[in-house]
Every structure is written in C-alpha cells, then in structure tokens.
Scaffold this motif. Sequence first.
Motif, PDB file in Angstrom:
ATOM      1  N   MET A  46       0.853  -1.184   0.000  1.00  0.00           N
ATOM      2  CA  MET A  46       0.000   0.000   0.000  1.00  0.00           C
ATOM      3  C   MET A  46       0.885   1.229   0.000  1.00  0.00           C
ATOM      4  SD  MET A  46      -2.989  -0.803   2.807  1.00  0.00           S
ATOM      5  CE  MET A  46      -3.954   0.648   2.363  1.00  0.00           C
ATOM      6  N   THR A  47       0.569   2.212  -0.833  1.00  0.00           N
ATOM      7  CA  THR A  47       1.333   3.457  -0.816  1.00  0.00           C
ATOM      8  C   THR A  47       0.922   4.299   0.382  1.00  0.00           C
ATOM      9  OG1 THR A  47      -0.278   4.734  -2.090  1.00  0.00           O
ATOM     10  CG2 THR A  47       1.364   3.461  -3.334  1.00  0.00           C
ATOM     11  N   GLY A  48       1.739   5.278   0.677  1.00  0.00           N
ATOM     12  CA  GLY A  48       1.402   6.196   1.759  1.00  0.00           C
ATOM     13  C   GLY A  48       0.105   6.928   1.497  1.00  0.00           C
ATOM     14  N   TRP A  49      -0.165   7.241   0.216  1.00  0.00           N
ATOM     15  CA  TRP A  49      -1.420   7.916  -0.121  1.00  0.00           C
ATOM     16  C   TRP A  49      -2.616   7.045   0.255  1.00  0.00           C
ATOM     17  CZ3 TRP A  49       0.531  12.283  -0.481  1.00  0.00           C
ATOM     18  CH2 TRP A  49       1.563  12.644  -1.349  1.00  0.00           C
ATOM     19  N   GLU A  50      -2.530   5.751  -0.044  1.00  0.00           N
ATOM     20  CA  GLU A  50      -3.639   4.841   0.256  1.00  0.00           C
ATOM     21  C   GLU A  50      -3.848   4.718   1.765  1.00  0.00           C
ATOM     22  OE1 GLU A  50      -3.525   1.686  -3.428  1.00  0.00           O
ATOM     23  OE2 GLU A  50      -1.901   1.590  -1.966  1.00  0.00           O
ATOM     24  N   VAL A  51      -2.737   4.636   2.496  1.00  0.00           N
ATOM     25  CA  VAL A  51      -2.827   4.561   3.958  1.00  0.00           C
ATOM     26  C   VAL A  51      -3.452   5.834   4.511  1.00  0.00           C
ATOM     27  CG1 VAL A  51      -1.522   4.377   6.109  1.00  0.00           C
ATOM     28  CG2 VAL A  51      -0.869   2.986   4.131  1.00  0.00           C
ATOM     29  N   CYS A  52      -2.972   6.967   4.023  1.00  0.00           N
ATOM     30  CA  CYS A  52      -3.487   8.254   4.488  1.00  0.00           C
ATOM     31  C   CYS A  52      -4.981   8.380   4.218  1.00  0.00           C
ATOM     32  CB  CYS A  52      -2.720   9.393   3.806  1.00  0.00           C
ATOM     33  SG  CYS A  52      -3.271  11.046   4.286  1.00  0.00           S
ATOM     34  N   ARG A  53      -5.382   7.988   3.015  1.00  0.00           N
ATOM     35  CA  ARG A  53      -6.796   8.100   2.647  1.00  0.00           C
ATOM     36  C   ARG A  53      -7.674   7.269   3.588  1.00  0.00           C
ATOM     37  NH1 ARG A  53      -6.120   7.038  -2.207  1.00  0.00           N
ATOM     38  NH2 ARG A  53      -6.213   9.135  -3.095  1.00  0.00           N
ATOM     39  N   GLU A  54      -7.247   6.054   3.913  1.00  0.00           N
ATOM     40  CA  GLU A  54      -8.053   5.217   4.803  1.00  0.00           C
ATOM     41  C   GLU A  54      -8.089   5.776   6.219  1.00  0.00           C
ATOM     42  OE1 GLU A  54      -8.368   0.649   6.488  1.00  0.00           O
ATOM     43  OE2 GLU A  54      -7.647   1.020   4.459  1.00  0.00           O
ATOM     44  N   ILE A  55      -6.938   6.234   6.712  1.00  0.00           N
ATOM     45  CA  ILE A  55      -6.899   6.785   8.066  1.00  0.00           C
ATOM     46  C   ILE A  55      -7.793   8.014   8.170  1.00  0.00           C
ATOM     47  CG2 ILE A  55      -5.416   7.996   9.724  1.00  0.00           C
ATOM     48  CD1 ILE A  55      -3.206   6.027   9.010  1.00  0.00           C
ATOM     49  N   VAL A 100      -6.065  12.193  13.297  1.00  0.00           N
ATOM     50  CA  VAL A 100      -4.724  12.168  13.870  1.00  0.00           C
ATOM     51  C   VAL A 100      -3.758  12.895  12.928  1.00  0.00           C
ATOM     52  CG1 VAL A 100      -4.171   9.934  12.805  1.00  0.00           C
ATOM     53  CG2 VAL A 100      -2.930  10.679  14.845  1.00  0.00           C
ATOM     54  N   PRO A 101      -2.876  13.755  13.436  1.00  0.00           N
ATOM     55  CA  PRO A 101      -1.927  14.463  12.570  1.00  0.00           C
ATOM     56  C   PRO A 101      -1.035  13.505  11.784  1.00  0.00           C
ATOM     57  CG  PRO A 101      -1.997  15.476  14.745  1.00  0.00           C
ATOM     58  CD  PRO A 101      -2.780  14.200  14.842  1.00  0.00           C
ATOM     59  N   ILE A 102      -0.796  13.833  10.512  1.00  0.00           N
ATOM     60  CA  ILE A 102       0.027  13.001   9.638  1.00  0.00           C
ATOM     61  C   ILE A 102       1.105  13.852   8.976  1.00  0.00           C
ATOM     62  CG2 ILE A 102       0.086  11.587   7.542  1.00  0.00           C
ATOM     63  CD1 ILE A 102      -2.781  10.729   8.149  1.00  0.00           C
ATOM     64  N   GLY A 146      -5.608  15.620   3.329  1.00  0.00           N
ATOM     65  CA  GLY A 146      -5.649  16.011   4.733  1.00  0.00           C
ATOM     66  C   GLY A 146      -4.343  15.819   5.470  1.00  0.00           C
ATOM     67  N   VAL A 147      -3.227  15.798   4.729  1.00  0.00           N
ATOM     68  CA  VAL A 147      -1.913  15.707   5.372  1.00  0.00           C
ATOM     69  C   VAL A 147      -1.614  17.028   6.086  1.00  0.00           C
ATOM     70  CG1 VAL A 147       0.565  15.528   4.912  1.00  0.00           C
ATOM     71  CG2 VAL A 147      -1.035  14.029   3.730  1.00  0.00           C
ATOM     72  N   GLU A 166     -15.922  19.241   7.599  1.00  0.00           N
ATOM     73  CA  GLU A 166     -14.762  18.407   7.916  1.00  0.00           C
ATOM     74  C   GLU A 166     -13.475  19.125   7.494  1.00  0.00           C
ATOM     75  OE1 GLU A 166     -14.681  15.683   9.603  1.00  0.00           O
ATOM     76  OE2 GLU A 166     -16.840  15.411   9.781  1.00  0.00           O
ATOM     77  N   LEU A 167     -12.642  19.469   8.477  1.00  0.00           N
ATOM     78  CA  LEU A 167     -11.384  20.146   8.208  1.00  0.00           C
ATOM     79  C   LEU A 167     -10.214  19.276   8.657  1.00  0.00           C
ATOM     80  CD1 LEU A 167     -12.090  23.814   9.429  1.00  0.00           C
ATOM     81  CD2 LEU A 167     -12.426  22.851   7.147  1.00  0.00           C
ATOM     82  N   SER A 168      -9.107  19.382   7.946  1.00  0.00           N
ATOM     83  CA  SER A 168      -7.881  18.719   8.400  1.00  0.00           C
ATOM     84  C   SER A 168      -7.359  19.464   9.625  1.00  0.00           C
ATOM     85  CB  SER A 168      -6.816  18.736   7.301  1.00  0.00           C
ATOM     86  OG  SER A 168      -6.307  20.046   7.112  1.00  0.00           O
ATOM     87  N   PHE A 169      -6.385  18.875  10.291  1.00  0.00           N
ATOM     88  CA  PHE A 169      -5.820  19.509  11.491  1.00  0.00           C
ATOM     89  C   PHE A 169      -5.310  20.912  11.174  1.00  0.00           C
ATOM     90  CE2 PHE A 169      -2.161  20.430  14.231  1.00  0.00           C
ATOM     91  CZ  PHE A 169      -2.748  20.322  15.476  1.00  0.00           C
ATOM     92  N   LYS A 170      -4.526  21.051  10.087  1.00  0.00           N
ATOM     93  CA  LYS A 170      -3.952  22.343   9.758  1.00  0.00           C
ATOM     94  C   LYS A 170      -5.009  23.339   9.296  1.00  0.00           C
ATOM     95  CE  LYS A 170       0.365  23.045  10.639  1.00  0.00           C
ATOM     96  NZ  LYS A 170       0.397  22.235  11.852  1.00  0.00           N
ATOM     97  N   GLU A 171      -6.025  22.871   8.568  1.00  0.00           N
ATOM     98  CA  GLU A 171      -7.113  23.768   8.167  1.00  0.00           C
ATOM     99  C   GLU A 171      -7.843  24.299   9.392  1.00  0.00           C
ATOM    100  OE1 GLU A 171      -7.978  21.473   3.931  1.00  0.00           O
ATOM    101  OE2 GLU A 171      -9.241  21.094   5.687  1.00  0.00           O
ATOM    102  N   PHE A 172      -8.053  23.440  10.378  1.00  0.00           N
ATOM    103  CA  PHE A 172      -8.709  23.852  11.619  1.00  0.00           C
ATOM    104  C   PHE A 172      -7.874  24.908  12.351  1.00  0.00           C
ATOM    105  CE2 PHE A 172      -9.641  23.588  16.131  1.00  0.00           C
ATOM    106  CZ  PHE A 172     -11.028  23.492  16.172  1.00  0.00           C
TER     107      PHE A 172
END
Length: 226
Positions: free
Chosen positions: A61-70, A76-78, A97-98, A153-159
């Motif tokens: 699994m690529t990091g993108w796929e992992v990130c998308r599922e998480i 959680v911050p990534i 949402g990184v 729904e906002l990412s951590f940094k957007e928030f």
Amino acid sequence: MDKQKILVVDDESRMRKLVRDFLVRQDYDVLEAGNGEEALDLFYGDKGISLIILDVMMPRMTGWEVCREIRENSKVPIIMLTAKGDESDELLGFELGVDEYISKPFSPKILVARVGAILRRSNKSSGGKYVDVGGIVIDQQAHMVTVDGERVELSFKEFELLSYFVENRGIALSREKILNHVWDYDYYGDARTIDTHVKKLRSKLGAKGEYIKTIWGMGYKFEVTS
C-alpha cells in the motif's frame, strides 16, 4: 505523564531507525511499520497514537492509500515523507488532509521540531474554547467546525488556520506571520503551503469562504461581511 506515541511508517529500516532514535531522545514512544498494511494494523490496534510519520513510496500500500483510509476514520496528525519534490505530490497530500509534507533528504532535527510543533498545537486545541462568528462556530474541545449549523470536515492544519484567522479577525496577516504561528516553527519553503491551505479552507467554508480576504503582496485577513 504518559509519553506521546508516534507511529513511523517506512519500508527502509535504516530510515525508521534514524527517525526513531531522534524521537526517542525527545522522550517520545515510537511504533514502527515497514509497509502500509502493517501500519493500518498498528493504528487500529492502538488508540493512543498521537501522530503518524508516513512514507509515500512503499510496497503493498502506498502512503497515499494509507493516508486516505486513516482520514476516513481519524483526524490524527500526519506528516508525509517523500523522495519526490513534485508540486503535484504536495498538493495531493494536502487534498488528502496531510498536516505536513517533508521531502527526503531531510534533517532529523527539523522533523522532530515539526513533530513537537504539531503536537503542541494539537494539545492547545483541547482547551474547551468555543467561538461563534459570522455563522462559523469553532468548538476547540471537540475540534469541530460548523457553518450555519452544518458540520464541516477540516484537516488539522485547516482547523488551526481557521482558528488563527478568527482569533485575529480584522487584522492583516503576512504569510510569514501565519507560518510562524500556525506551523509554530521557522518554515523552510515558499508560500505555496499557506495558499494551498487557504484555497481548500475557502472551498470547505462555502459562501463563508469570502470572509478570508487576500491582501495582495502580503497575506490574508479574516473579515466578516454583513
């Protein structure tokens, strides 16, 4: 006080060891995964993970796929690590949402500083502050934003960026000042990071996105219009 737990995901064992050693010196507890599937197993099996450092190019699994599922299950911050410096990769990371995006090779000390900055901001956001301005409601304790009663729904940094704008409404903020306060460290890069986050934030806020005014040649200002 319990140690904060970091999940380091990279298929290169030497890279994991390098990052782990620097994190352990700063008294973090570190979990390691050598591929995306192992990373997800660890993440779902341990609810105490405070932050994930995630490599992009991995087998299975690529990091993108992992990130998308998480991101479908957690805010959680990534921090994404990549050997590429392509702008499209960075933009994709922010779309997913990184919270941070670091290109290899990098300074482990800078990486650890960014980890600390994100976790400090994350801890500050749990103080129970509640703000209502112009139809935008920010609940710091729940880490939740609603616009005219509808959850956004906002990412951590957007928030964090929205919170900083609202706290300083009516004040023109330079890009440098925004970076220093929202990212909480001296940023080594250009203004793309802020501009990308602002674009996404405006889009998610809908009509309220017009509250974020562009100050040409300087930065931005949050101003509620009637």
